[in-house]
Design a protein around this motif. Structure first.
Motif, PDB file in Angstrom:
ATOM      1  N   ARG A   1      -0.033  11.531   6.759  1.00 19.78           N
ATOM      2  CA  ARG A   1      -1.411  11.574   7.252  1.00 19.78           C
ATOM      3  C   ARG A   1      -2.410  11.531   6.086  1.00 19.78           C
ATOM      4  O   ARG A   1      -3.410  10.816   6.127  1.00 19.78           O
ATOM      5  N   ASN A   2      -2.123  12.308   5.025  1.00 21.64           N
ATOM      6  CA  ASN A   2      -3.040  12.323   3.875  1.00 21.64           C
ATOM      7  C   ASN A   2      -3.059  10.983   3.153  1.00 21.64           C
ATOM      8  O   ASN A   2      -4.106  10.506   2.711  1.00 21.64           O
ATOM      9  N   THR A   3      -1.867  10.349   3.022  1.00 21.78           N
ATOM     10  CA  THR A   3      -1.817   9.041   2.373  1.00 21.78           C
ATOM     11  C   THR A   3      -2.579   8.007   3.203  1.00 21.78           C
ATOM     12  O   THR A   3      -3.302   7.162   2.662  1.00 21.78           O
ATOM     13  N   ALA A   4      -2.406   8.081   4.549  1.00 24.24           N
ATOM     14  CA  ALA A   4      -3.124   7.143   5.414  1.00 24.24           C
ATOM     15  C   ALA A   4      -4.635   7.342   5.299  1.00 24.24           C
ATOM     16  O   ALA A   4      -5.400   6.381   5.277  1.00 24.24           O
ATOM     17  N   ARG A   5      -5.045   8.614   5.213  1.00 21.02           N
ATOM     18  CA  ARG A   5      -6.483   8.863   5.071  1.00 21.02           C
ATOM     19  C   ARG A   5      -7.009   8.312   3.744  1.00 21.02           C
ATOM     20  O   ARG A   5      -8.114   7.761   3.676  1.00 21.02           O
ATOM     21  N   LEU A   6      -6.221   8.474   2.670  1.00 26.46           N
ATOM     22  CA  LEU A   6      -6.643   7.951   1.375  1.00 26.46           C
ATOM     23  C   LEU A   6      -6.725   6.426   1.423  1.00 26.46           C
ATOM     24  O   LEU A   6      -7.649   5.822   0.858  1.00 26.46           O
TER      25      LEU A   6
ATOM     26  N   ASN B   1       5.322   8.002  11.287  1.00 25.75           N
ATOM     27  CA  ASN B   1       4.461   6.820  11.367  1.00 25.75           C
ATOM     28  C   ASN B   1       3.008   7.234  11.213  1.00 25.75           C
ATOM     29  O   ASN B   1       2.628   8.346  11.611  1.00 25.75           O
ATOM     30  N   ALA B   2       2.196   6.341  10.667  1.00 22.16           N
ATOM     31  CA  ALA B   2       0.759   6.578  10.537  1.00 22.16           C
ATOM     32  C   ALA B   2       0.037   5.249  10.706  1.00 22.16           C
ATOM     33  O   ALA B   2       0.490   4.213  10.216  1.00 22.16           O
ATOM     34  N   SER B   3      -1.088   5.294  11.403  1.00 16.22           N
ATOM     35  CA  SER B   3      -1.898   4.096  11.637  1.00 16.22           C
ATOM     36  C   SER B   3      -3.026   4.045  10.629  1.00 16.22           C
ATOM     37  O   SER B   3      -3.700   5.042  10.386  1.00 16.22           O
ATOM     38  N   ILE B   4      -3.227   2.874  10.034  1.00 12.45           N
ATOM     39  CA  ILE B   4      -4.323   2.662   9.076  1.00 12.45           C
ATOM     40  C   ILE B   4      -5.440   1.925   9.799  1.00 12.45           C
ATOM     41  O   ILE B   4      -5.409   0.706   9.958  1.00 12.45           O
ATOM     42  N   LYS B   5      -6.418   2.687  10.310  1.00 11.56           N
ATOM     43  CA  LYS B   5      -7.595   2.110  10.968  1.00 11.56           C
ATOM     44  C   LYS B   5      -7.222   1.236  12.151  1.00 11.56           C
ATOM     45  O   LYS B   5      -8.004   0.367  12.562  1.00 11.56           O
ATOM     46  N   GLY B   6      -6.035   1.396  12.730  1.00 10.61           N
ATOM     47  CA  GLY B   6      -5.606   0.549  13.827  1.00 10.61           C
ATOM     48  C   GLY B   6      -5.259  -0.859  13.408  1.00 10.61           C
ATOM     49  O   GLY B   6      -4.976  -1.713  14.248  1.00 10.61           O
ATOM     50  N   ILE B   7      -5.271  -1.141  12.081  1.00 12.59           N
ATOM     51  CA  ILE B   7      -4.966  -2.483  11.592  1.00 12.59           C
ATOM     52  C   ILE B   7      -3.477  -2.636  11.374  1.00 12.59           C
ATOM     53  O   ILE B   7      -2.868  -3.638  11.768  1.00 12.59           O
TER      54      ILE B   7
ATOM     55  N   HIS C   1       4.780  -5.382   9.290  1.00 11.64           N
ATOM     56  CA  HIS C   1       5.309  -6.737   9.056  1.00 11.64           C
ATOM     57  C   HIS C   1       6.685  -6.683   8.392  1.00 11.64           C
ATOM     58  O   HIS C   1       7.171  -7.701   7.890  1.00 11.64           O
ATOM     59  N   ASN C   2       7.262  -5.479   8.374  1.00 14.09           N
ATOM     60  CA  ASN C   2       8.574  -5.254   7.766  1.00 14.09           C
ATOM     61  C   ASN C   2       8.547  -5.545   6.263  1.00 14.09           C
ATOM     62  O   ASN C   2       9.546  -5.968   5.678  1.00 14.09           O
ATOM     63  N   GLU C   3       7.382  -5.317   5.640  1.00 18.27           N
ATOM     64  CA  GLU C   3       7.242  -5.488   4.205  1.00 18.27           C
ATOM     65  C   GLU C   3       7.318  -4.127   3.522  1.00 18.27           C
ATOM     66  O   GLU C   3       6.844  -3.121   4.065  1.00 18.27           O
ATOM     67  N   ARG C   4       7.904  -4.093   2.335  1.00 19.78           N
ATOM     68  CA  ARG C   4       7.996  -2.845   1.574  1.00 19.78           C
ATOM     69  C   ARG C   4       6.661  -2.582   0.887  1.00 19.78           C
ATOM     70  O   ARG C   4       6.222  -3.349   0.039  1.00 19.78           O
ATOM     71  N   VAL C   5       6.020  -1.492   1.277  1.00 16.83           N
ATOM     72  CA  VAL C   5       4.781  -1.079   0.637  1.00 16.83           C
ATOM     73  C   VAL C   5       5.081  -0.269  -0.623  1.00 16.83           C
ATOM     74  O   VAL C   5       4.445  -0.453  -1.657  1.00 16.83           O
ATOM     75  N   PHE C   6       6.115   0.620  -0.539  1.00 15.55           N
ATOM     76  CA  PHE C   6       6.443   1.478  -1.665  1.00 15.55           C
ATOM     77  C   PHE C   6       7.884   1.944  -1.522  1.00 15.55           C
ATOM     78  O   PHE C   6       8.367   2.150  -0.407  1.00 15.55           O
ATOM     79  N   SER C   7       8.575   2.087  -2.648  1.00 19.06           N
ATOM     80  CA  SER C   7       9.932   2.633  -2.650  1.00 19.06           C
ATOM     81  C   SER C   7      10.159   3.333  -3.980  1.00 19.06           C
ATOM     82  O   SER C   7       9.835   2.796  -5.042  1.00 19.06           O
ATOM     83  N   SER C   8      10.721   4.576  -3.892  1.00 20.85           N
ATOM     84  CA  SER C   8      10.945   5.340  -5.121  1.00 20.85           C
ATOM     85  C   SER C   8      12.156   4.831  -5.910  1.00 20.85           C
ATOM     86  O   SER C   8      12.290   5.143  -7.093  1.00 20.85           O
ATOM     87  N   ILE C   9      13.059   4.086  -5.246  1.00 21.75           N
ATOM     88  CA  ILE C   9      14.209   3.502  -5.934  1.00 21.75           C
ATOM     89  C   ILE C   9      14.322   2.048  -5.526  1.00 21.75           C
ATOM     90  O   ILE C   9      13.708   1.604  -4.556  1.00 21.75           O
TER      91      ILE C   9
ATOM     92  N   THR D   1       0.873   9.316  -4.740  1.00 25.31           N
ATOM     93  CA  THR D   1       1.077  10.534  -5.526  1.00 25.31           C
ATOM     94  C   THR D   1       1.259  11.745  -4.627  1.00 25.31           C
ATOM     95  O   THR D   1       2.145  12.577  -4.841  1.00 25.31           O
ATOM     96  N   LEU D   2       0.414  11.854  -3.570  1.00 21.71           N
ATOM     97  CA  LEU D   2       0.537  12.994  -2.658  1.00 21.71           C
ATOM     98  C   LEU D   2       1.889  13.002  -1.973  1.00 21.71           C
ATOM     99  O   LEU D   2       2.500  14.051  -1.777  1.00 21.71           O
ATOM    100  N   LEU D   3       2.364  11.805  -1.620  1.00 23.84           N
ATOM    101  CA  LEU D   3       3.638  11.711  -0.917  1.00 23.84           C
ATOM    102  C   LEU D   3       4.790  12.076  -1.840  1.00 23.84           C
ATOM    103  O   LEU D   3       5.746  12.740  -1.430  1.00 23.84           O
ATOM    104  N   GLN D   4       4.730  11.674  -3.111  1.00 28.79           N
ATOM    105  CA  GLN D   4       5.830  11.945  -4.051  1.00 28.79           C
ATOM    106  C   GLN D   4       5.887  13.421  -4.443  1.00 28.79           C
ATOM    107  O   GLN D   4       6.966  13.947  -4.713  1.00 28.79           O
TER     108      GLN D   4
END
Length: 775
Positions: free
Chosen positions: A64-69, A271-277, A226-234, A207-210
């Protein structure tokens, strides 16, 4: 062998003692075994559930915090792109060095406003240049971020312009790449690729998520819809990403799962929605062994702990059994002596506890039998006699005296009166308490009345008459005012201790005990006078004698005033007349007061029906009024109900009239708008003056009737005529808009662009060709 023989002899000699030890040991073993099995099997599961739910909560908060950021970055990008100087620079075909420097300064200010922003640049498709917050002005062909330029030029990718996860080259770091999320604001979508581009550093954003967990070896991954990787720690391949994505099938949750070629893990997802986009899936994987590595050791130590507890419990059980058995043996001996029991062999049980149980059971049965007999013969008999004495009245004086002596009841013989305490709000009382509780409350009320009045008058009997009241047979020797004061004190005590409101009625003095039934009925009828006096009244017969009257009818002048008030839907006047009429009813006895109220309500109903085009609802019927009288019990409670019925009927009548009056209102407004459309002063104020209404009333009424504001209607009709003129001629725009009431060119451009999405010139260019071809 000798030990077994000794144990057997002990069991035969002291069977109760041995049974106590056996039962204690058996229960102890059973409890310890069940506790161990439950703890052994449920410990790891419970801890995993606690850790899973805690991890889920942390991941949900982190997501939720990452989505808000991210939403803040998105809002910031779009608000920054609306800067007029940036927009003009991106759409200009030439510019000066000073303008370039000013734009670069603005881009640097945008970048420095948030540490998660990696870079910002402005693409000018007209000059094929890019001004970047890092490198300044660049030629588009040599710009380091060719990926975003190719995306914007590719029609299949140009629609996706926000939240693009990708690799961004670092021009100052030897060909290295950085994970970013790109936000693009196209200024002329479909016409050029001039755009505002903002790149958010993915690792800074996450950063907040990690930092959201204490487990260092966990896996964190974020995917978009879209089944795209936004971020992965490994580093994960496509099959591993898809496998994790398939597990995150809900809004949030967790499960124990073993991915392919990996150890078993606790998978947490949210799951988190980003502005409904876009919807982002946040997935976290924690190795199971990392969570439970200390639990298995603790679980094994539990076996040793339970073994020690069992041995200690066994020793304590033996000691307790000896302590328990000695008093039992003494008790058995005493009981046997008292009941002259010779030996166990003479028809007695060899089990001491069974013997004691049989003796105590027999005694208890005798006690219960004697208690029931006493209760039925004394309490219930007395109550039944007194209730029949008041309720039926079929006994003569001699029978009353003889049965009073039989039941040991002392009835007063001089100055005998009947007092009744009747429960107020009895319909609610019945709904609140079942019959058993109602009987108990009447019993308590009778005791309070008896104890309170006995202090003032020596001879009295309280009788539970059932339903809603308690009667008192009492000899009144004190003055009437003093006795009424005592009744009020008793009434307050009942309210204080039982939270029950009561109406109290005191009848006249009896000449003979034979008249006690008629006196009871007369006193109960007095309690009905609470209809006009209200709940909690104390009513004495001596103060009501000679107070009689006829049924009240609404006077002719009052009826005429009420009819006029109803015709004018004047609720204040109508209510005042009704209140004056109800005030006149309070001087009448109960029956006349009740009938007068019904008559008054029917007169009101008739006058309302004369003004209404539709039949009144059944709530105005005679049955409804009688039901309300029974339910509400008093005139004070009925008045608000009558006020509500009258007010609602007048509101419905006024609403029906208002609805017919507004039928042609919209036509008049739109007729004046069409006539004054070219007048630049056309507004809500002008329409209100024309129609003779206030501005606020005109706006609210038009909005309620059309679901559209007057300003929007005026703008819509003006734009329709202007669009016709744009297509019908080649005249300049300013004379056309001034003809239809637009005094400001900027205001017109803003309104036109908001409605049609293009400028007037673009509109004429797009649709005039089609219009000429049709011609």
């Amino acid at each position: 062998m000798k030990f077994r023989i000794s144990l057997l002899k002990s069991f035969q000699k002291h069977p109760t003692y041995m049974r106590i030890i056996f039962y204690f040991v058996s229960v102890n073993v059973l409890v310890l075994a069940i506790s161990f099995l439950v703890l052994y099997s449920q410990s790891s599961r419970t801890l995993v559930e606690e850790i899973g739910e805690h991890s889920e909560s942390l991941l949900v908060n982190g997501a939720r915090n990452t989505a808000r950021l991210m939403e803040w970055s998105l809002d910031f990008a779009f608000s920054s792109s609306n800067d007029s100087e940036l927009k003009v620079y991106a759409l200009s075909d030439h510019y000066s060095d000073y303008e370039t420097y000013e734009v670069w300064n603005r881009l640097m200010g945008i970048k420095m406003s948030n540490p998660s922003i990696d870079s910002v640049y402005l693409i000018n498709d007209y000059t094929d240049t890019v001004i970047d917050s890092r490198l300044g002005l660049n030629e588009a062909a040599s710009f380091y971020d060719q990926d975003i330029l190719n995306r914007l030029r590719n029609p299949s990718q140009s629609d996706q312009t926000v939240l693009i996860p990708r690799k961004l080259p670092e021009p100052l770091n030897g060909g290295a790449f950085k994970d970013v999320i790109t936000i693009v604001r196209l200024y002329e979508k479909g016409s050029s690729i001039s755009a505002f581009v903002l790149n958010v550093d993915t690792r800074e954003l996450m950063t907040l998520l990690q930092n959201n967990s204490q487990y260092q070896d966990r896996i964190i991954m974020v995917l978009n819809d879209h089944n795209e990787r936004v971020f992965s720690s490994i580093s994960l391949n496509g099959e591993q990403i898809q496998e994790y994505r398939d597990r995150a099938h809900g809004m949030s949750g967790w499960e124990i799962y073993k991915p392919r070629d990996q150890e078993k893990q606790l998978i947490v997802y949210s799951n988190a929605s980003i502005k409904g986009i876009q919807n982002w899936s946040f997935i976290e994987g924690i190795p199971r062994d990392l969570i439970l590595k200390k639990i298995d050791v603790l679980r094994d130590l539990t076996i040793l702990l339970f073994a020690g507890l069992f041995l200690a419990s066994l020793a304590v059980t033996v000691l307790i059994s000896k302590r328990v058995y000695s008093p039992i043996q003494d008790l058995v001996s005493n009981v046997m002596k008292q009941h002259q029991a010779e030996t166990f062999s003479q028809g007695r049980s060899a089990n001491e506890l069974d013997y004691l149980s049989s003796v105590f059971t027999a005694q208890q049965e005798q006690i219960v039998e004697l208690t029931d007999h006493w209760r039925h013969s004394k309490i219930l008999g007395r109550e039944r006699f007194l209730r029949e004495l008041l309720g039926r009245g079929s006994l003569v004086r001699e029978e009353i005296k003889s049965q009073s002596e039989e039941w040991e009841i002392e009835l007063p013989e001089e100055n005998v009166s009947i007092v009744i305490f009747r429960i107020d709000y009895f319909p609610e009382f019945m709904d609140t308490y079942p019959e058993k509780d109602r009987r108990l409350l009447r019993f308590a009320m009778g005791n309070i009345v008896h104890e309170s009045l006995r202090m003032a008058e020596q001879h009295l009997q309280t009788v539970d008459m059932g339903h809603d009241h308690v009667a008192v047979i009492i000899s009144v020797n004190s003055p009437a005012e003093e006795f009424i004061a005592n009744l009020k004190v008793t009434q307050q005590l009942v309210q204080q201790y039982l939270s029950i409101g009561t109406t109290v009625a005191w009848g006249g003095t009896l000449q003979h005990l034979n008249d006690i039934h008629e006196a009871y009925l007369e006193t109960y009828e007095l309690t009905q006078e609470r209809f006009r006096f209200g709940h909690g009244a104390v009513i004495a017969k001596m103060y009501l004698e000679g107070n009689s009257g006829e049924v009240y009818h609404l006077p002719i002048d009052k009826e005429r005033q009420l009819a006029q008030a109803i015709h004018k839907t004047n609720a204040d006047t109508a209510l005042e007349i009704m209140h004056q009429s109800v005030g006149a009813l309070r001087m009448l006895p109960y029956f006349e007061c009740k009938m007068s109220l019904i008559t008054l309500f029917m007169d009101m109903r008739r006058l309302i029906q004369d003004q209404s085009a539709k039949p009144l609802p059944s709530s105005f019927g005679l049955t409804s009024v009688e039901n309300q009288i029974i339910k509400l019990e008093t005139l004070d409670n009925l008045v608000p109900w009558i006020d509500h019925m009258l007010t609602k009927a007048l509101d419905d009548l006024a609403a029906a009239r208002t609805q017919s009056k507004n039928a042609g209102f919209v036509e008049d407004v739109e007729r004046i708008i069409a006539k004054q459309l070219s007048n630049p002063n056309l507004s809500s104020k002008m329409l209100a003056d024309e129609l003779g209404l206030s501005v606020n009333y005109l706006r609210s009424l038009y909005k309620a009737e059309t679901n559209q504001s007057i300003t929007d209607t005026i703008s819509q009709k003006r734009l329709e005529y202007i669009c016709q003129e744009l297509l019908a001629s080649d005249s300049p725009i300013e004379p056309i808009i001034s003809t239809y009431g637009f005094s400001s060119l900027n205001t017109f451009y803003t309104v036109f662009k908001k409605v049609y999405g293009v400028t007037p010139a673009q509109y004429r260019k797009m649709y005039k060709k089609d219009s000429d071809q049709l011609t």
